[in-house]
Design an enzyme around this catalytic site. Sequence first.
Site, PDB file in Angstrom:
ATOM      1  N   ASN A   9      20.815  73.630 -35.411  1.00  0.00           N
ATOM      2  CA  ASN A   9      20.142  73.392 -34.130  1.00  0.00           C
ATOM      3  C   ASN A   9      18.950  72.473 -34.392  1.00  0.00           C
ATOM      4  O   ASN A   9      17.918  72.919 -34.888  1.00  0.00           O
ATOM      5  CB  ASN A   9      19.683  74.745 -33.561  1.00  0.00           C
ATOM      6  CG  ASN A   9      18.838  74.605 -32.308  1.00  0.00           C
ATOM      7  OD1 ASN A   9      18.746  73.522 -31.729  1.00  0.00           O
ATOM      8  ND2 ASN A   9      18.213  75.699 -31.900  1.00  0.00           N
ATOM      9  N   TRP A  10      19.128  71.194 -34.057  1.00  0.00           N
ATOM     10  CA  TRP A  10      18.054  70.225 -34.340  1.00  0.00           C
ATOM     11  C   TRP A  10      16.870  70.409 -33.393  1.00  0.00           C
ATOM     12  O   TRP A  10      15.818  69.809 -33.595  1.00  0.00           O
ATOM     13  CB  TRP A  10      18.573  68.792 -34.195  1.00  0.00           C
ATOM     14  CG  TRP A  10      19.574  68.388 -35.237  1.00  0.00           C
ATOM     15  CD1 TRP A  10      20.104  69.182 -36.234  1.00  0.00           C
ATOM     16  CD2 TRP A  10      20.161  67.088 -35.405  1.00  0.00           C
ATOM     17  NE1 TRP A  10      20.975  68.449 -36.994  1.00  0.00           N
ATOM     18  CE2 TRP A  10      21.038  67.169 -36.509  1.00  0.00           C
ATOM     19  CE3 TRP A  10      20.033  65.878 -34.723  1.00  0.00           C
ATOM     20  CZ2 TRP A  10      21.782  66.063 -36.948  1.00  0.00           C
ATOM     21  CZ3 TRP A  10      20.775  64.780 -35.153  1.00  0.00           C
ATOM     22  CH2 TRP A  10      21.642  64.876 -36.263  1.00  0.00           C
ATOM     23  N   LYS A  11      17.047  71.152 -32.324  1.00  0.00           N
ATOM     24  CA  LYS A  11      16.010  71.286 -31.295  1.00  0.00           C
ATOM     25  C   LYS A  11      15.587  69.884 -30.827  1.00  0.00           C
ATOM     26  O   LYS A  11      16.395  68.966 -30.875  1.00  0.00           O
ATOM     27  CB  LYS A  11      14.835  72.107 -31.818  1.00  0.00           C
ATOM     28  CG  LYS A  11      15.328  73.430 -32.434  1.00  0.00           C
ATOM     29  CD  LYS A  11      14.255  74.419 -32.680  1.00  0.00           C
ATOM     30  CE  LYS A  11      14.881  75.669 -33.284  1.00  0.00           C
ATOM     31  NZ  LYS A  11      13.941  76.759 -33.440  1.00  0.00           N
ATOM     32  N   HIS A  95      18.902  80.475 -25.968  1.00  0.00           N
ATOM     33  CA  HIS A  95      17.973  80.432 -27.107  1.00  0.00           C
ATOM     34  C   HIS A  95      16.625  80.988 -26.664  1.00  0.00           C
ATOM     35  O   HIS A  95      16.218  80.791 -25.511  1.00  0.00           O
ATOM     36  CB  HIS A  95      17.830  78.989 -27.597  1.00  0.00           C
ATOM     37  CG  HIS A  95      17.116  78.910 -28.909  1.00  0.00           C
ATOM     38  ND1 HIS A  95      15.752  78.982 -28.992  1.00  0.00           N
ATOM     39  CD2 HIS A  95      17.573  78.813 -30.176  1.00  0.00           C
ATOM     40  CE1 HIS A  95      15.390  78.928 -30.274  1.00  0.00           C
ATOM     41  NE2 HIS A  95      16.487  78.816 -31.012  1.00  0.00           N
ATOM     42  N   GLU A  97      13.742  80.004 -27.105  1.00  0.00           N
ATOM     43  CA  GLU A  97      12.819  78.992 -26.573  1.00  0.00           C
ATOM     44  C   GLU A  97      13.151  78.681 -25.113  1.00  0.00           C
ATOM     45  O   GLU A  97      12.256  78.426 -24.304  1.00  0.00           O
ATOM     46  CB  GLU A  97      12.896  77.726 -27.457  1.00  0.00           C
ATOM     47  CG  GLU A  97      12.198  77.972 -28.798  1.00  0.00           C
ATOM     48  CD  GLU A  97      12.765  77.190 -29.971  1.00  0.00           C
ATOM     49  OE1 GLU A  97      13.481  76.198 -29.766  1.00  0.00           O
ATOM     50  OE2 GLU A  97      12.476  77.605 -31.128  1.00  0.00           O
ATOM     51  N   GLU A 168      19.017  86.382 -33.206  1.00  0.00           N
ATOM     52  CA  GLU A 168      17.825  85.674 -33.657  1.00  0.00           C
ATOM     53  C   GLU A 168      16.575  86.459 -33.267  1.00  0.00           C
ATOM     54  O   GLU A 168      16.091  86.322 -32.134  1.00  0.00           O
ATOM     55  CB  GLU A 168      17.756  84.280 -33.020  1.00  0.00           C
ATOM     56  CG  GLU A 168      18.920  83.380 -33.367  1.00  0.00           C
ATOM     57  CD  GLU A 168      18.538  81.906 -33.300  1.00  0.00           C
ATOM     58  OE1 GLU A 168      18.693  81.224 -34.310  1.00  0.00           O
ATOM     59  OE2 GLU A 168      18.058  81.454 -32.250  1.00  0.00           O
ATOM     60  N   GLY A 174      11.382  79.923 -36.868  1.00  0.00           N
ATOM     61  CA  GLY A 174      10.409  78.888 -37.193  1.00  0.00           C
ATOM     62  C   GLY A 174       9.121  79.422 -37.811  1.00  0.00           C
ATOM     63  O   GLY A 174       8.131  78.699 -37.909  1.00  0.00           O
ATOM     64  N   SER A 213      14.613  81.384 -39.666  1.00  0.00           N
ATOM     65  CA  SER A 213      14.125  81.026 -40.997  1.00  0.00           C
ATOM     66  C   SER A 213      15.158  81.191 -42.109  1.00  0.00           C
ATOM     67  O   SER A 213      14.809  81.599 -43.219  1.00  0.00           O
ATOM     68  CB  SER A 213      12.834  81.797 -41.314  1.00  0.00           C
ATOM     69  OG  SER A 213      11.822  81.469 -40.367  1.00  0.00           O
ATOM     70  N   GLY A 234      17.674  76.356 -37.695  1.00  0.00           N
ATOM     71  CA  GLY A 234      16.772  75.412 -37.040  1.00  0.00           C
ATOM     72  C   GLY A 234      16.189  74.444 -38.060  1.00  0.00           C
ATOM     73  O   GLY A 234      16.823  73.466 -38.454  1.00  0.00           O
ATOM     74  N   GLY A 235      14.981  74.726 -38.522  1.00  0.00           N
ATOM     75  CA  GLY A 235      14.249  73.827 -39.422  1.00  0.00           C
ATOM     76  C   GLY A 235      15.082  73.300 -40.579  1.00  0.00           C
ATOM     77  O   GLY A 235      15.070  72.086 -40.862  1.00  0.00           O
TER      78      GLY A 235
HETATM   79  P1  PGA Z   1      14.613  78.346 -37.616  1.00  0.00           P
HETATM   80  O1  PGA Z   1      15.225  78.302 -36.137  1.00  0.00           O
HETATM   81  O2  PGA Z   1      15.797  78.308 -38.579  1.00  0.00           O
HETATM   82  O3  PGA Z   1      13.766  77.138 -37.716  1.00  0.00           O
HETATM   83  O4  PGA Z   1      13.858  79.624 -37.729  1.00  0.00           O
HETATM   84  C1  PGA Z   1      16.393  78.996 -35.795  1.00  0.00           C
HETATM   85  C2  PGA Z   1      16.737  78.729 -34.346  1.00  0.00           C
HETATM   86  O5  PGA Z   1      15.821  78.665 -33.532  1.00  0.00           O
HETATM   87  O6  PGA Z   1      17.911  78.577 -33.966  1.00  0.00           O
END
Ligand code: PGA
Length: 251
Positions: A9-11, A95, A97, A168, A174, A213, A234-235
């Site tokens: 997930n590049w966001k 998600h 967010e 999650e 993050g 993470s 994500g990251g």
């Molecule tokens: P993260 O994000 O790996 O940066 O914690 C995961 C996500 O939000 O899908």
Amino acid sequence: MRKPLVAGNWKMNGSRESAQALVAGIKEGVGSGATADVVICPPFVYLSEVKSLLSGSEIALGAQNVSHRGNGAYTGEISTSMLLDVGCEYVILGHSERRALYGEDDALVAEKVIALNAAGLKPILCVGELLGERESGKTEAVVARQLDVLLNSVEGLAALQNTVIAYEPVWAIGTGMTATPEQAQDVHAFIRQRIASKDAALAEKIRILYGGSVKGSNAVELFAKQDIDGGLIGGASLQIDDFLAICHAAK
Ligand code: PGA
């Protein structure tokens, strides 16, 4: 046996240039005969280009959101038919967010899951608790509420047949604070049990990813757990080496 899945997930990150470099590196590193299904979820505007760059590989394309409505006068929105048109197979929905910053509630997320399934796309449905909810012992209640909106309707249950779940914990996204493999496994087992109470065969086959993470250094331990079928990343999905290490950890 459930084939593991790793989704990046590049966001809201990157540029055309960084997307090209990232995809080239991932495509080369994943190679053929990967042990996991690999999905890349770039921002909307890069979907078409990433799709062309992925040609000749088995890596699938995913989006990070979609409208629950059909084409029409909905300024700024993107429909399921558009995502199909550019070659998407998966869409991340619900998600944390989107839930926290854009007001998406359980009912809207459920509508999106149902619309997506009807269009022939596969939802990656995110669930998970806030830190305060975990600390006050509400993790299972929160996850149950997020799932039940689908489990308790005929259309929802039908849509779950083609859905991937991503657990999650919001406090782990993050933050560098990963859930321990045991903490994650407990919730994954709970999710599978909850689904089994409605449909045992579905519970057995549905893939439940862990997200929050995940890195190359902790993926093996997490993915070794019985009910963890891969990860939503994500990251680390923005770092070629780290993302590849995670893909290779999913067997
Ligand atoms: P993260 O994000 O790996 O940066 O914690 C995961 C996500 O939000 O899908």
